[in-house]
Design a protein around this motif. Structure first.
Motif, short mmCIF file in Angstrom:
data_model
loop_
_atom_site.label_atom_id
_atom_site.label_comp_id
_atom_site.label_asym_id
_atom_site.label_seq_id
_atom_site.Cartn_x
_atom_site.Cartn_y
_atom_site.Cartn_z
N TYR A 129 0.77 81.69 -64.55
CA TYR A 129 -0.61 81.22 -64.65
C TYR A 129 -0.68 79.79 -64.13
O TYR A 129 0.33 79.08 -64.06
CB TYR A 129 -1.12 81.29 -66.09
N ALA A 130 -1.87 79.36 -63.77
CA ALA A 130 -2.09 77.99 -63.32
C ALA A 130 -2.51 77.14 -64.51
O ALA A 130 -3.40 77.53 -65.28
CB ALA A 130 -3.17 77.96 -62.25
N GLU A 131 -1.87 76.02 -64.67
CA GLU A 131 -2.20 75.11 -65.77
C GLU A 131 -3.69 74.76 -65.70
O GLU A 131 -4.23 74.45 -64.63
CB GLU A 131 -1.36 73.83 -65.67
N GLY A 132 -4.34 74.83 -66.85
CA GLY A 132 -5.77 74.57 -66.92
C GLY A 132 -6.62 75.79 -66.70
O GLY A 132 -7.86 75.73 -66.85
N HIS A 133 -5.99 76.92 -66.35
CA HIS A 133 -6.75 78.15 -66.07
C HIS A 133 -6.31 79.32 -66.94
O HIS A 133 -6.63 80.47 -66.64
CB HIS A 133 -6.60 78.53 -64.58
#
Length: 520
Positions: free
Chosen positions: A122-126
């Motif tokens: 996953y993408a940090e913040g998402h």
């Protein structure tokens, strides 16, 4: 986030993964994280070690500069594009072919089995963004998964597409896909239950499991658990079952599903009893840990250890109720239930009854070596000693209140106060609820059973005597092995209390026993 899974075109037993993050601000820095552990097993598993190659591009295919900044985290520098696409392959071949477990992933020409937490980053913040998952498999294959399917069923060329509200839901929904899966369904109230079975087929084309029997037995124990809590948390539930040709027994709980791995396929009655035991245990987790969750696990932090000291509630109470629900529902008779209870007490007292650690310490140290044998007499099993502690608490409350209250009421209150609103609980919360149900302080219970390191023979036997049972050490004989045995003392009053504990309809024998007690 958008994910695509397919067979690696060049390497067998590798799953090709694409993870796409859209609507990226050009020139920004994106950090991509692969989970280091999976819910249901509280130890670091370092899934990144299974990635062979890793690249990052924008939507036009141009490479983006990136570097690894931890064992499972990558920092990406975007340029002019608005999309980041990570492409990598994940090695899924288990060293011994049939040593699949309920938390792994696997691919071959006849099966795709995926725990997304193993291989979806996953993408940090998402992490709270909606997700879609495209699965590239032959369209005639059957797909079993708790996620909602949103692809066009008439499109025979496209992938199967599933959607999740966020990354937490995505990685809590494993999937099975195969040319043929045995599918058994039953309904309770507004919930549809699905039993999916892969493997176990006999040479004559029949299966190891009888569908009608599964419907009857699963309906019984599922309804019993729903009756305890008053409602089921989900609109559907899936038992994803893999049957192996070798001995195996493993299950992992998920949001609206569980993975069960069992074997050998030709074990007969033993295999079916294993299915009942692990299925009832994992279903109880749909409330206890999936929703009634320690505050330290809300939300999950997939980058590191999530220490908590109440795994004896999550696993010990669940182990206790998994078998008890089979007895209460009539799936097990007294003998079958007591046989399973003997297994629990035997494993605790013979294996780690004299261990140094308490239940809270062993809960915490699961992240250290909780699933390995480790140093002799160091830790206890949160499953086995945790179940014994739950049994002691249940019988104590029942005796104090003449069965008017029980551990059922503790768990029901835990559901109402913490699980249903999904706010997380602490050890103090659990203790407060237990004491309010018992109607007295439980300082001695918690000091001895939860915070202490005693083996618990004395408090266990003191309460078991009330229900006509005892745990005894016996020397080996020509007919029986030595060690721990759970015996029926033959006490008439105790058997009557036991019937009330089990919550089952009185048999003719017990009715006669009640008559004897009344006369006495």
């Amino acid at each position: 986030m958008h994910y695509r899974l397919s067979a690696d075109p060049e390497l067998p037993h590798y799953i090709a993964v694409e993870a796409e993050l859209a609507q990226v601000t050009p020139g920004s820095v994106i950090e991509l994280q692969l989970p280091a552990w999976r819910p249901g097993r509280y130890e670091l598993q370092h899934f990144a070690k299974n990635i062979q190659r890793f690249t990052v591009t924008d939507e036009t295919g141009h490479p983006l500069p990136f570097r690894k900044i931890t064992k499972d985290r990558w920092r990406v520098i975007t340029k002019t594009g608005t999309t980041v696409i990570a492409k990598y392959n994940f090695y899924s071949l288990i060293p011994t072919t049939y040593q699949l477990n309920a938390g792994s992933s696997f691919i071959d020409e006849s099966l795709l089995y995926v725990n997304p937490v193993n291989l979806c980053l996953y993408a940090e913040g998402h992490i709270n963004d909606p997700c879609t998952l495209d699965v590239h498999i032959p369209r005639h294959w059957t797909v079993a998964c708790g996620l909602t399917r949103i692809d066009d069923a008439t499109d025979i060329s496209g992938p199967v597409r599933l959607q999740a509200a966020d990354f937490y839901e995505l990685v809590d929904c494993p999937l099975l896909a195969a040319p043929s899966l045995q599918h058994i369904q039953y309904d309770i109230q507004q919930t549809q239950f699905h039993v999916w079975i892969q493997g176990g087929w006999r040479t004559d084309g029949t299966t190891a499991f009888d569908a009608d029997r599964i419907v009857d037995d699963f309906t019984r124990f599922s309804a019993q658990q729903i009756a305890l809590y008053g409602e089921f948390p989900e609109g559907d539930y899936h038992f994803l079952t893999l049957v192996l040709p070798v001995a195996y027994y493993h299950g992992v709980e998920h949001r609206n599903s569980t993975v069960l791995v069992l074997g050998p396929a030709d074990e007969g009655a033993g295999l079916y009893n294993d299915l009942l035991g692990v299925a009832s245990h994992e279903l109880f987790h749909a409330w206890n840990i999936i929703r009634i969750r320690p505050t330290e696990l809300l939300p999950y932090d997939f980058t590191r250890e999530n220490y908590f000291d109440t795994c004896f509630v999550a696993e010990g109470v669940t182990t206790y109720y998994g078998d008890l629900m089979l007895r209460r529902s009539g799936v097990f008779d007294d003998d079958a239930y007591l046989k399973e209870l003997q297994v629990i007490v035997k494993r605790h007292f013979e294996n780690n009854g004299r261990a140094f650690q308490s239940l809270t310490e062993s809960s915490w140290d699961l992240w250290l070596d909780g699933y390995e044998k480790g140093v002799p007499d160091r830790k206890v099993s949160v499953y086995h000693k945790g179940a014994i502690a739950a049994l002691i608490l249940d019988l104590r409350i029942r005796r104090l209140t003449n069965h008017a209250q029980s551990l059922d009421d503790v768990m029901r209150q835990m559901w109402i106060r913490f699980g249903k609103p999904f706010i997380g609980y602490t050890l103090d919360d659990y203790r407060t609820v237990a004491e309010s149900v018992a109607g007295e302080r439980l300082t001695d219970y918690f000091n001895l059973c939860i915070f202490g390191n005693s083996a618990l023979e004395e408090p266990l036997n003191e309460l078991l005597a009330w229900v006509g049972l005892q745990v005894v050490w016996e020397a080996p004989t020509a007919d029986l092995p030595g060690g721990i045995h759970l015996i029926d003392t033959g006490d008439v009053a105790g058997r009557a209390e036991r019937a009330r504990w089990f919550g089952a309809a009185l048999t003719a024998e017990n009715k006669l026993l009640d008559t004897d007690i009344a006369k006495a």
